[in-house]
Design a protein around this motif. Sequence first.
Motif, mmCIF file in Angstrom:
data_model
loop_
_atom_site.group_PDB
_atom_site.id
_atom_site.type_symbol
_atom_site.label_atom_id
_atom_site.label_comp_id
_atom_site.label_asym_id
_atom_site.label_seq_id
_atom_site.Cartn_x
_atom_site.Cartn_y
_atom_site.Cartn_z
ATOM 1 N N LEU A 52 0.816 -1.208 0.000
ATOM 2 C CA LEU A 52 0.000 0.000 0.000
ATOM 3 C C LEU A 52 0.847 1.254 0.000
ATOM 4 C CD1 LEU A 52 -2.820 -0.996 2.513
ATOM 5 C CD2 LEU A 52 -2.928 -0.922 0.024
ATOM 6 N N LEU A 53 2.022 1.130 0.578
ATOM 7 C CA LEU A 53 2.925 2.291 0.652
ATOM 8 C C LEU A 53 3.305 2.818 -0.715
ATOM 9 C CD1 LEU A 53 5.315 4.085 1.669
ATOM 10 C CD2 LEU A 53 6.639 1.993 1.802
ATOM 11 N N LEU A 54 3.811 1.913 -1.531
ATOM 12 C CA LEU A 54 4.416 2.407 -2.751
ATOM 13 C C LEU A 54 3.679 1.967 -3.988
ATOM 14 C CD1 LEU A 54 8.118 2.056 -1.730
ATOM 15 C CD2 LEU A 54 6.791 4.130 -2.027
ATOM 16 N N VAL A 55 2.384 2.100 -3.910
ATOM 17 C CA VAL A 55 1.706 2.016 -5.198
ATOM 18 C C VAL A 55 2.073 3.296 -5.953
ATOM 19 C CG1 VAL A 55 -0.614 2.086 -6.236
ATOM 20 C CG2 VAL A 55 0.037 0.268 -4.679
ATOM 21 N N PRO A 56 2.992 4.340 -5.583
ATOM 22 C CA PRO A 56 2.699 5.061 -4.377
ATOM 23 C C PRO A 56 1.669 6.108 -4.718
ATOM 24 C CG PRO A 56 4.593 6.019 -5.380
ATOM 25 C CD PRO A 56 4.094 4.915 -6.281
ATOM 26 N N PHE A 57 1.379 6.152 -6.024
ATOM 27 C CA PHE A 57 0.329 7.058 -6.453
ATOM 28 C C PHE A 57 -1.012 6.423 -6.098
ATOM 29 C CE2 PHE A 57 3.505 7.647 -9.996
ATOM 30 C CZ PHE A 57 4.085 8.747 -9.388
ATOM 31 N N VAL A 283 1.972 13.650 -4.148
ATOM 32 C CA VAL A 283 1.914 12.206 -3.895
ATOM 33 C C VAL A 283 1.988 11.939 -2.394
ATOM 34 C CG1 VAL A 283 2.998 9.976 -4.350
ATOM 35 C CG2 VAL A 283 3.005 11.767 -6.102
ATOM 36 N N GLN A 284 1.093 11.114 -1.891
ATOM 37 C CA GLN A 284 1.022 10.807 -0.463
ATOM 38 C C GLN A 284 0.988 9.299 -0.248
ATOM 39 O OE1 GLN A 284 1.053 13.035 1.986
ATOM 40 N NE2 GLN A 284 0.936 14.859 0.689
ATOM 41 N N PRO A 285 1.605 8.777 0.836
ATOM 42 C CA PRO A 285 1.457 7.357 1.174
ATOM 43 C C PRO A 285 0.032 7.094 1.615
ATOM 44 C CG PRO A 285 2.590 8.492 2.950
ATOM 45 C CD PRO A 285 2.441 9.492 1.833
ATOM 46 N N SER A 286 -0.437 5.869 1.437
ATOM 47 C CA SER A 286 -1.830 5.569 1.787
ATOM 48 C C SER A 286 -2.068 5.547 3.285
ATOM 49 C CB SER A 286 -2.237 4.227 1.184
ATOM 50 O OG SER A 286 -1.343 3.200 1.593
ATOM 51 N N HIS A 287 -0.990 5.468 4.098
ATOM 52 C CA HIS A 287 -1.118 5.520 5.558
ATOM 53 C C HIS A 287 0.166 6.115 6.117
ATOM 54 C CE1 HIS A 287 -1.484 4.319 9.766
ATOM 55 N NE2 HIS A 287 -2.775 4.129 9.533
ATOM 56 N N GLU A 344 11.584 7.647 -3.552
ATOM 57 C CA GLU A 344 12.118 8.878 -4.131
ATOM 58 C C GLU A 344 11.007 9.797 -4.620
ATOM 59 O OE1 GLU A 344 15.347 10.202 -4.508
ATOM 60 O OE2 GLU A 344 15.617 8.753 -2.886
ATOM 61 N N ILE A 345 9.944 9.223 -5.144
ATOM 62 C CA ILE A 345 8.819 10.047 -5.590
ATOM 63 C C ILE A 345 8.139 10.706 -4.404
ATOM 64 C CG2 ILE A 345 6.560 9.984 -6.720
ATOM 65 C CD1 ILE A 345 7.659 7.734 -8.486
ATOM 66 N N LEU A 346 7.990 9.953 -3.307
ATOM 67 C CA LEU A 346 7.423 10.548 -2.089
ATOM 68 C C LEU A 346 8.293 11.699 -1.599
ATOM 69 C CD1 LEU A 346 6.367 7.355 -0.065
ATOM 70 C CD2 LEU A 346 4.858 8.970 -1.240
ATOM 71 N N LYS A 347 9.613 11.524 -1.664
ATOM 72 C CA LYS A 347 10.535 12.559 -1.184
ATOM 73 C C LYS A 347 10.453 13.828 -2.026
ATOM 74 C CE LYS A 347 14.797 11.500 -0.363
ATOM 75 N NZ LYS A 347 16.119 10.854 -0.554
ATOM 76 N N VAL A 373 -3.861 8.623 -10.809
ATOM 77 C CA VAL A 373 -2.440 8.385 -10.608
ATOM 78 C C VAL A 373 -1.803 9.523 -9.827
ATOM 79 C CG1 VAL A 373 -0.231 7.915 -11.742
ATOM 80 C CG2 VAL A 373 -2.354 7.029 -12.730
ATOM 81 N N THR A 374 -2.035 10.736 -10.260
ATOM 82 C CA THR A 374 -1.558 11.913 -9.534
ATOM 83 C C THR A 374 -2.754 12.800 -9.192
ATOM 84 O OG1 THR A 374 -1.083 13.069 -11.617
ATOM 85 C CG2 THR A 374 0.741 11.878 -10.574
ATOM 86 N N ASP A 375 -2.558 13.699 -8.249
ATOM 87 C CA ASP A 375 -3.667 14.430 -7.651
ATOM 88 C C ASP A 375 -3.900 15.792 -8.308
ATOM 89 O OD1 ASP A 375 -5.576 15.510 -6.017
ATOM 90 O OD2 ASP A 375 -4.490 15.176 -4.141
#
Length: 424
Positions: A52-57, A283-287, A344-347, A373-375
């Motif tokens: 769930l973390l790194l679907v991450p989109f 982009v955000q982690p799901s939790h 890296e995308i989250l960062k 995919v993106t917000d």
Amino acid sequence: MEPIVKGNPTVLSSSSSSSLILTSGASGRINALLSMRALKSLIMLVNAFVLLLLVPFRGRKRAQSMALSVAEKPRDEKQERKCATVRVPATIVSWKSSNSSSSSSSNNGNCSSPTPDAVDQEVAVRRALAIRRVVEDKDRCESSMREFLLFQSPRGNMIFTQSWTPVSLKIRGLVVLLHGLNEHSGRYSNFAKQLNANGYKVFGMDWIGHGGSDGLHAYVHSLDDAVSDLKSYLQKILADNPGLPCFLFGHSTGGAIVLKAMLDPSISSCISGVVLTSPAVGVQPSHPIYAVLAPIVSLLLPTLPVGSANKTTLPVSRDPDALVAKYSDPLVYTGAIRVRTGYEILKVSSFLQQNLSKICIPFLVLHGTADEVTDPTASLKLYNEASSTDKSIRLLEGLLHDLLFEPERESIMNDIIEWINCRV
């Protein structure tokens, strides 16, 4: 300018009163702990955490709330515009080179890291294909001259780049294309040729781990490397083409790379404008717990592919032919996202969120409200917080992630070109 979508758009722009259309989205003894079964169980547990973390989109139900904040619309009109999503045909499978064990292991989710020799083989196969496409296109296209160049990065990696030059028109500007995650610059050849027809010389760069460039397919150890490569490539382009205005185009994660590069004044001062489609800004982690786990897992198993393949979970276009073309392309990575790449995308997304106000380059951002995919709301935040005095945003009702491969692609391309034309 004709609107890209139907409906009653709200006009919003800081550069002119009519240039923007905004619409309504583990116990036992030591030997037991070290057994193969225990190790496999541990890996499965880690994989489940990272899943769930790194679907991450993560796709979110945000288009509706975003639309309500922009404009009120009748319910029946919204239903009328609702577009059926098209998923990738089940017959399309991940490409595996017969010469590359790394490609096979990566697409099958093997936890072991591929050997350097295997990676080199896989890169050679990808690069040969990328070069062949350029050569074949060069022979059959009369209005554009397409060429490739292997550019050495500051780290010594070979980066595959290509260019499209108008044959009979005087060059009046430069456009540099940066593709999104898992794809490559060659996918934007049709767009590049349209830009050629308007007098623009176009350059494309496959960032590290993508297309014909060095690196394990779809693995990015640091997006700062991609930012650094882009800066070096831009400096070369500008030195080779003095006196011409230069614009950047970035899609998805490529858009995030472009934006981070624009935070360097020595680079942004040389750029006349930026166009972003579906940028990975929010982009955000799901939790929240996964944001804590991400740096640990990315150190232990950086190349591990996790989650489901994008082609089955997140539709990116409503055009079935465009989907078939994308996911049957050997240069497009169709496996699950790699742990380090996702981290890296989250960062970079988090970094951009904290520095949006420092962006002062003229820009146009386009985002589909149905993008999973993106917000799109993050693009709206970019528009609201950027210090640019010349900025425009278009939120396109019902459109998905790959805007230049949607049924409305021609109209979108024309609007992008018109925006650039007004700033040359």
